[in-house]
Design an enzyme around this catalytic site. Sequence first.
Site, mmCIF file in Angstrom:
data_model
loop_
_atom_site.group_PDB
_atom_site.id
_atom_site.type_symbol
_atom_site.label_atom_id
_atom_site.label_comp_id
_atom_site.label_asym_id
_atom_site.label_seq_id
_atom_site.Cartn_x
_atom_site.Cartn_y
_atom_site.Cartn_z
ATOM 1 N N LYS A 139 3.157 -5.240 -1.891
ATOM 2 C CA LYS A 139 2.505 -6.503 -2.503
ATOM 3 C C LYS A 139 3.803 -7.099 -3.067
ATOM 4 C CE LYS A 139 -1.885 -4.413 -3.546
ATOM 5 N NZ LYS A 139 -2.984 -3.814 -4.523
ATOM 6 N N LYS A 156 8.205 4.742 12.388
ATOM 7 C CA LYS A 156 7.606 5.889 12.493
ATOM 8 C C LYS A 156 7.846 6.891 13.641
ATOM 9 C CE LYS A 156 3.617 4.591 11.208
ATOM 10 N NZ LYS A 156 3.755 3.025 11.349
ATOM 11 N N THR A 157 7.344 6.080 14.745
ATOM 12 C CA THR A 157 7.622 6.939 15.974
ATOM 13 C C THR A 157 9.084 7.257 16.466
ATOM 14 O OG1 THR A 157 5.530 6.062 16.793
ATOM 15 C CG2 THR A 157 6.776 6.972 18.389
ATOM 16 N N GLY A 213 2.653 4.458 7.194
ATOM 17 C CA GLY A 213 3.381 3.084 6.853
ATOM 18 C C GLY A 213 2.733 2.064 7.727
ATOM 19 N N PRO A 214 3.094 0.673 7.239
ATOM 20 C CA PRO A 214 2.618 -0.518 8.264
ATOM 21 C C PRO A 214 3.292 -0.128 9.869
ATOM 22 C CG PRO A 214 4.350 -0.836 6.575
ATOM 23 C CD PRO A 214 3.890 0.406 6.277
ATOM 24 N N PRO A 215 2.987 -0.978 10.700
ATOM 25 C CA PRO A 215 3.648 -0.821 12.076
ATOM 26 C C PRO A 215 4.868 -1.492 11.929
ATOM 27 C CG PRO A 215 1.209 -1.791 12.077
ATOM 28 C CD PRO A 215 1.532 -1.509 10.436
ATOM 29 N N GLY A 216 5.920 -0.973 12.788
ATOM 30 C CA GLY A 216 7.125 -1.560 13.088
ATOM 31 C C GLY A 216 8.319 -0.868 12.201
ATOM 32 N N VAL A 217 7.779 0.011 11.243
ATOM 33 C CA VAL A 217 8.817 0.495 10.275
ATOM 34 C C VAL A 217 9.510 1.537 10.944
ATOM 35 C CG1 VAL A 217 7.749 -0.321 8.278
ATOM 36 C CG2 VAL A 217 7.096 1.683 9.145
ATOM 37 N N SER A 229 -8.952 -3.782 -5.914
ATOM 38 C CA SER A 229 -7.469 -4.398 -6.758
ATOM 39 C C SER A 229 -7.410 -5.866 -6.848
ATOM 40 C CB SER A 229 -6.041 -4.114 -6.031
ATOM 41 O OG SER A 229 -6.495 -4.631 -4.716
#
Length: 791
Positions: free
Chosen positions: A721, A361-362, A355-359, A678
Amino acid sequence: MLSRSVSLPLTLAVYPTREHVVFPHMVLPLFVSSEGISLIEEAMRSDRLLVLSTCLDGDGCTEFEDLCQIGTLCRVNQVVRFPEGGCKAMIEGLQRVRLLTPVRRLPFILARVEAVDEPSARGLVSEALVQSVNALLKIALAYGRPLPGDVIKMIDEIEEPGRLADLVAVYLSLELSSQQRLLETLDPLERLKEVYLYLTNEVQKLQVRGEIQTEVAKRVGKTQKEYLLREQLKQIQDELGEEDPRQGETNEFRARIARGGMPENVRRVAEKELARLERINPASPEYTVARTYLEYLCSVPWNQGTEDNLDILEAQRVLDKDHYNLKEVKERILEYLAVRSLRSVTKGPILCFVGPPGVGKTSLGRSIARAMGRKFIRLSLGGMKDEAEIRGHRRTYIGALPGRIIQEINRAEANNPVFMLDEVDKIGQDFRGDPASALLEVLDPEQNHTFADHYLDVPFDLSKVMFITTANIMDPIPHALRDRMEVIHLSGYSDEEKMQIAFKYLIPKEMEENGLSRYPVEFEQQAIFKIIQDYTREAGVRNLERKIASVCRKIAKEIAQHQPPRTRISASDVESMLGPRKFFSDVAGEEDRVGVVTGLAWTESGGDIIFVEASAMKGKKQLILTGSLGDVMQESAKAALSFVRAHAADFGIEADFFEKSDIHIHVPSGAIPKDGPSAGITIAAALISLFTGRPARRDVAMTGELTLSGRILPIGGVKEKVLAARRAGVSTILLPARNRDHLKDIEEEILKQIHIKLVDNLREVVRATLLPVREGRVADLYAGDALPPVP
């Protein structure tokens, strides 16, 4: 039989025993609590006689019916009272008696009893049994069965089979029920036969034990000899006043090996290395190498782990407390715990959070470890280029160490931690090897139970470890490594989700970290919404947290300057604290232009909007592509142009337009690399807008791959998107019809605020995007339904 001087009363006190059976001629101490003193006093009044009856119920006997009906008449020879209450009575067994009926039940049982006469058992069979029992006792003594000396002498002098059976039964390790069965066997010969069988079984066990000990002694004879020699050497050194520091260190290693819980093959390697260490000169460099290796072997948690918290509700509470939403991840963790509660031995899952940074995960990995009650390890793989970081160095190298996998597990002191491998998509590769290939064994549940670190050179079981990897994108990860992981996609957050996260997690955290616990400040929803809309543009919440922290720091500064503390933060306060807004809507307020179409793109940071600009000039059919476009995106532009040229008549485009024009396609933000298929329909819509002179609606965004046959293929990153389009103020989104099922991942609230149209062909795209032609241009050919179909 009773002594002639003793007569058997009709009623006697009955004392229940729960730990052993009292046989005639048996002398033993009886410890009585203060509650049982009255029973002993009653016995003293009845010629010092009482009956001991066995209670086979382990929970205790309170009723006469719970006692065995055959007991032993006993004489109280001596009573010693204790100062703190209670007494000790010396009891001598006299004769078997039968309990008839109870006379009184409280405060102790008083019952009618009668003597049980034993038949005479003299004869050849009796003598043979007595001799056989004596012979078996001597064999048992030869194998180490301890018996007091006076008991041995007494057994040799006894000729009565009944009394011999009673005496031997006392010293056999029989269960309580077996002892009571012997007491209830009134025929002396039958009783002696049973004792003979018990004794035979005991002798056989002693014989087998002796054979085993002999075999073990043969096998460990050499080791025992070495041990004795070392002990003698140690004693000699002590007598001489000398001390060998190596000996103490060696003994310590030997003890650590013994209690280390190593597998058998590892223990053999450790003992062999210890024997080698003892022969090496301490001044030799090899001594330090061998000692360090032994230190690692003994400190690795081979058989030491933490207990999993299998309370599903508690685990869910912890996960919900630490993270908002992320339902798929939480569901997967709860499923694993549910399986662990049903099956104790399971392989640890290999999860990959993408996923994108800051969601989160860590931080999610840390919450999973806390929910499961496990240790947490985090290892960043970003920029790692050396394979030895994973597998370790061989001991032939100077300064060799185990790999980071074994090192971190050793520090955690548990063989089943939650092990997070961060940024797995950013592993490097050079002449020192490929760390991603080294991870193939680590992250394979079918192989990692025998993971071989180059330094340890013995297999270590990693199957109990729960591995979690994180990545922003999957493309850089090798296919073989990707196949070993269970991929879970974490989408970006919507504005509503960011609002919830801010109020539930970020604001309380930043107020605590910035010293505002004693000065509570309330943030209005409009204030947080303004920060989200005007000061951050991201899929995660990392920048949102920074902006909230900046507001909290400014409040702390005002308090330090003795200004009146704020109690509420409004939207106007945000602008005064954070300055002018940083982001503006790229769509709202913009003019609809010819040849400029809004598209949607997916990046590592989430979704974003792009603009495709097409321009024509006099030339010779040259196609110019700018904007740092990758190979795939350039091919999409060529395919879109070819499709439009092939169907120029269907779109009302002059046939010779391409013969005398050069086409220039540009995607702004040229310094940012862009790639992917796309943008196909976006480029085609821009070209048709250019060739027909029809302006494209700026508030309509689109995404989809266009083929030469006119098909619109599905794309990825739908939720990211859609969120990007919503942030930019787009009112309508065109998605491939095949992406219909992906809309289920988007919240209903978002779908109500933005119109999503599913398209199957380019005609539908043109109809929803392009406006009527301005003056002096070609008429709108697509105003009605009677249109030529687009192939």
